[in-house]
Design a protein around this motif. Structure first.
Motif, PDB file in Angstrom:
ATOM      1  N   SER A  97      77.690   6.484  -5.570  1.00 17.75           N
ATOM      2  CA  SER A  97      77.905   5.093  -5.965  1.00 17.75           C
ATOM      3  C   SER A  97      78.031   4.991  -7.478  1.00 17.75           C
ATOM      4  N   ALA A  98      78.656   3.906  -7.924  1.00 18.80           N
ATOM      5  CA  ALA A  98      78.781   3.682  -9.364  1.00 18.80           C
ATOM      6  C   ALA A  98      77.409   3.571 -10.002  1.00 18.80           C
ATOM      7  N   GLN A  99      76.442   2.963  -9.259  1.00 17.73           N
ATOM      8  CA  GLN A  99      75.097   2.817  -9.805  1.00 17.73           C
ATOM      9  C   GLN A  99      74.415   4.178  -9.969  1.00 17.73           C
ATOM     10  N   ALA A 100      74.577   5.049  -8.968  1.00 12.21           N
ATOM     11  CA  ALA A 100      73.971   6.375  -9.056  1.00 12.21           C
ATOM     12  C   ALA A 100      74.591   7.176 -10.191  1.00 12.21           C
ATOM     13  N   ARG A 101      75.916   7.087 -10.318  1.00 14.10           N
ATOM     14  CA  ARG A 101      76.597   7.818 -11.390  1.00 14.10           C
ATOM     15  C   ARG A 101      76.104   7.331 -12.758  1.00 14.10           C
ATOM     16  N   GLU A 102      75.996   6.020 -12.907  1.00 12.53           N
ATOM     17  CA  GLU A 102      75.549   5.471 -14.182  1.00 12.53           C
ATOM     18  C   GLU A 102      74.109   5.887 -14.472  1.00 12.53           C
ATOM     19  N   GLY A 103      73.288   5.964 -13.404  1.00 11.82           N
ATOM     20  CA  GLY A 103      71.912   6.400 -13.590  1.00 11.82           C
ATOM     21  C   GLY A 103      71.849   7.811 -14.155  1.00 11.82           C
ATOM     22  N   TYR A 104      72.693   8.718 -13.632  1.00 13.34           N
ATOM     23  CA  TYR A 104      72.715  10.076 -14.143  1.00 13.34           C
ATOM     24  C   TYR A 104      73.159  10.110 -15.599  1.00 13.34           C
ATOM     25  N   LEU A 105      74.159   9.297 -15.943  1.00 15.05           N
ATOM     26  CA  LEU A 105      74.654   9.305 -17.312  1.00 15.05           C
ATOM     27  C   LEU A 105      73.627   8.740 -18.283  1.00 15.05           C
ATOM     28  N   GLN A 106      72.975   7.626 -17.880  1.00 16.28           N
ATOM     29  CA  GLN A 106      72.020   6.979 -18.766  1.00 16.28           C
ATOM     30  C   GLN A 106      70.745   7.801 -18.939  1.00 16.28           C
ATOM     31  N   SER A 107      70.397   8.582 -17.926  1.00 15.68           N
ATOM     32  CA  SER A 107      69.160   9.369 -18.003  1.00 15.68           C
ATOM     33  C   SER A 107      69.440  10.830 -18.322  1.00 15.68           C
ATOM     34  N   ALA A 108      70.590  11.101 -18.926  1.00 16.66           N
ATOM     35  CA  ALA A 108      70.906  12.478 -19.296  1.00 16.66           C
ATOM     36  C   ALA A 108      69.805  13.047 -20.177  1.00 16.66           C
ATOM     37  N   ALA A 109      69.587  14.315 -20.061  1.00 15.46           N
ATOM     38  CA  ALA A 109      68.462  14.962 -20.745  1.00 15.46           C
ATOM     39  C   ALA A 109      68.524  14.731 -22.255  1.00 15.46           C
ATOM     40  N   PHE A 110      67.359  14.602 -22.849  1.00 18.12           N
ATOM     41  CA  PHE A 110      67.237  14.471 -24.294  1.00 18.12           C
ATOM     42  C   PHE A 110      67.234  15.878 -24.878  1.00 18.12           C
ATOM     43  N   VAL A 111      68.307  16.251 -25.533  1.00 20.26           N
ATOM     44  CA  VAL A 111      68.481  17.645 -25.955  1.00 20.26           C
ATOM     45  C   VAL A 111      68.819  17.709 -27.444  1.00 20.26           C
ATOM     46  N   GLY A 112      68.564  18.869 -28.021  1.00 18.13           N
ATOM     47  CA  GLY A 112      69.028  19.168 -29.359  1.00 18.13           C
ATOM     48  C   GLY A 112      68.301  18.476 -30.491  1.00 18.13           C
ATOM     49  N   ARG A 113      67.155  17.841 -30.201  1.00 17.89           N
ATOM     50  CA  ARG A 113      66.450  17.098 -31.257  1.00 17.89           C
ATOM     51  C   ARG A 113      64.979  17.513 -31.342  1.00 17.89           C
ATOM     52  N   ASP A 114      64.693  18.749 -31.016  1.00 16.38           N
ATOM     53  CA  ASP A 114      63.292  19.182 -30.994  1.00 16.38           C
ATOM     54  C   ASP A 114      62.638  19.049 -32.359  1.00 16.38           C
ATOM     55  N   GLY A 115      63.338  19.466 -33.412  1.00 14.49           N
ATOM     56  CA  GLY A 115      62.766  19.404 -34.747  1.00 14.49           C
ATOM     57  C   GLY A 115      62.509  17.981 -35.200  1.00 14.49           C
ATOM     58  N   GLU A 116      63.491  17.103 -34.988  1.00 13.96           N
ATOM     59  CA  GLU A 116      63.338  15.711 -35.408  1.00 13.96           C
ATOM     60  C   GLU A 116      62.233  15.012 -34.624  1.00 13.96           C
ATOM     61  N   LEU A 117      62.183  15.264 -33.311  1.00 20.93           N
ATOM     62  CA  LEU A 117      61.144  14.633 -32.502  1.00 20.93           C
ATOM     63  C   LEU A 117      59.766  15.148 -32.907  1.00 20.93           C
ATOM     64  N   SER A 118      59.670  16.412 -33.262  1.00 20.98           N
ATOM     65  CA  SER A 118      58.390  16.968 -33.692  1.00 20.98           C
ATOM     66  C   SER A 118      57.890  16.266 -34.959  1.00 20.98           C
ATOM     67  N   MET A 119      58.786  15.983 -35.894  1.00 18.79           N
ATOM     68  CA  MET A 119      58.382  15.293 -37.118  1.00 18.79           C
ATOM     69  C   MET A 119      57.908  13.880 -36.833  1.00 18.79           C
ATOM     70  N   LEU A 120      58.630  13.167 -35.966  1.00 19.31           N
ATOM     71  CA  LEU A 120      58.226  11.793 -35.655  1.00 19.31           C
ATOM     72  C   LEU A 120      56.974  11.771 -34.789  1.00 19.31           C
ATOM     73  N   ARG A 121      56.784  12.797 -33.967  1.00 16.75           N
ATOM     74  CA  ARG A 121      55.537  12.880 -33.202  1.00 16.75           C
ATOM     75  C   ARG A 121      54.349  13.064 -34.141  1.00 16.75           C
ATOM     76  N   ALA A 122      54.537  13.861 -35.185  1.00 14.61           N
ATOM     77  CA  ALA A 122      53.465  14.034 -36.172  1.00 14.61           C
ATOM     78  C   ALA A 122      53.185  12.726 -36.901  1.00 14.61           C
ATOM     79  N   ALA A 123      54.244  11.970 -37.246  1.00 17.34           N
ATOM     80  CA  ALA A 123      54.053  10.667 -37.895  1.00 17.34           C
ATOM     81  C   ALA A 123      53.318   9.708 -36.969  1.00 17.34           C
ATOM     82  N   LEU A 124      53.619   9.789 -35.665  1.00 15.73           N
ATOM     83  CA  LEU A 124      52.912   8.953 -34.689  1.00 15.73           C
ATOM     84  C   LEU A 124      51.435   9.327 -34.643  1.00 15.73           C
ATOM     85  N   GLY A 125      51.138  10.618 -34.684  1.00 10.73           N
ATOM     86  CA  GLY A 125      49.750  11.040 -34.706  1.00 10.73           C
ATOM     87  C   GLY A 125      49.010  10.500 -35.921  1.00 10.73           C
ATOM     88  N   GLN A 126      49.697  10.456 -37.062  1.00 11.62           N
ATOM     89  CA  GLN A 126      49.072   9.921 -38.277  1.00 11.62           C
ATOM     90  C   GLN A 126      48.769   8.433 -38.142  1.00 11.62           C
TER      91      GLN A 126
END
Length: 375
Positions: A97-126
């Motif tokens: 269905s169009a809804q299922a297809r859109e769900g897969y596209l919208q929830s695509a894996a969060f990739v390629g940002r490990d370094g940036e997320l690590s920095m913001l996670r540290a800021a969140l901890g602070q």
């Protein structure tokens, strides 16, 4: 995987689905045990048993693959499970269905940002320990700034922080448009003097309804003095919150100068306050923004690497749909921009009829798609 300290994944979700499917289809569970310790021991060291003759052989085979201890040997894609279950019981493959297809596209894996997320996670901890800051997340349109901030938002909520969000727009609005939702949240959290409430009322017409009381107007002042008073009240109210708070401000390049000036005024006090401000902006449209906020931490986002691009494609199309020539074409067309990549796959899926058919679609005929999307 979870008992061994590994991350949850689609494969582990489908293992859980397999456990429920076995109970529904056979009336028994893979491991029968009343006590948690023996049960965990069996889960980690024994293969589940699906008795011969309890199910038709094709269906039993699907169930066994769902329940494999090794996630690499397990069915680990929901669409593949749907297709194999349908085949096992003689049903046609399910339509996407169009809804299922859109769900897969919208929830695509969060990739390629490990370094940036690590920095913001540290800021969140602070900030959870009482020390905030101001971060500028810059990058071109579609590079993934909002998705990165969405990940931080989820982490912040899970860890008990308040999260407010503001959005600047290209259309002219209030001088402090990007702060309005944060000010509503702060007004509910901190006590306001009559002067502060009257001053905020000029920006928040719904403030009497929020506070449940009438608000007398603040004394009138000349324009310059009224503007200075407003800036002072906004700064004081935002900094008075005692609960850890993350304020996400989107598209700061469109924000009015008064909003940028307020950030400049807030920034020196943030190190001693539980307020973390994360502001996104398009660095190609407003390259001078970091120089206007010299105390901010700068976090530039680049396009995805070839590996990150491949991972994002696989998260949308699955392993089976990642033909090398298609992956190479998508990398060339989108140049690692996540937004263009998702939009290109969406267009291919709409033409092919489903995500699973993208690999056999006439995708080479869409060579001009990226230029059209950019326009």
């Amino acid at each position: 995987e979870l008992f061994l300290g590994q991350a949850a994944s689609e494969a582990s979700d489908l293992y859980a689905f397999g456990v429920m499917a076995m109970q529904v289809l056979t009336g028994s569970r893979p491991f029968e045990n009343d006590h948690s310790e023996p049960l965990i021991t069996r889960l980690l060291n024994s293969d589940p048993v699906v008795p011969e003759g309890s199910l038709p052989t094709p269906l039993r085979r699907v169930l066994l693959r769902l329940l494999c201890r090794d996630p690499k040997a397990r069915l680990n894609d929901a669409l593949q499970v749907m297709r194999e279950l349908a085949e096992a019981v003689g049903l046609p493959p399910p339509d996407e269905s169009a809804q299922a297809r859109e769900g897969y596209l919208q929830s695509a894996a969060f990739v390629g940002r490990d370094g940036e997320l690590s920095m913001l996670r540290a800021a969140l901890g602070q900030v959870l320990r009482g020390s905030g800051g101001l971060w500028l997340v810059g990058g071109e349109s579609g590079v993934g700034k909002s998705r990165l901030l969405d990940e931080v938002r989820t982490l912040a909520l899970v860890r008990g922080a308040h999260v407010d969000r503001g959005q600047a727009t290209a259309q002219t609005g209030s001088a402090y448009q990007i702060f309005l939702d944060a000010l509503r949240g702060a007004a509910l959290d901190v006590p306001l003097s009559p002067l502060e409430a009257g001053t905020l009322h000029t920006l928040l017409p719904d403030l009497p309804l929020l506070l449940g009381r009438d608000i007398p107007p603040a004394p009138e002042l000349e324009a310059q003095a009224a503007r200075a008073r407003l800036s002072t009240v906004l700064c004081d109210v935002l900094l008075r919150r005692t609960h850890p708070t993350v304020l996400i401000l989107e598209d700061l390049h469109w924000a009015a100068q008064d909003s940028r000036d307020l950030l400049l005024r807030l920034q020196p006090a943030l190190a001693d306050k539980p307020l973390l401000i994360l502001a996104s902006y398009r660095d190609d449209e407003c390259p001078q923004l970091p120089s206007q906020l010299p105390g901010a931490h700068l976090l530039p986002l680049q396009r995805l690497s070839p590996r990150g691009t491949n991972d994002l494609i696989e998260s949308m199309l699955g392993t089976a749909g990642c033909r090398p020539d298609l992956v190479r074409w998508l990398r060339e067309q989108t140049e690692g921009n996540p937004f263009f990549l998702v939009e290109t796959v969406r267009a291919l899926a709409e033409e092919a009829g489903s995500l699973t058919r993208v690999g056999i679609a006439d995708w080479q005929g869409l060579g001009g798609l990226r230029g059209g999307l950019a326009t």
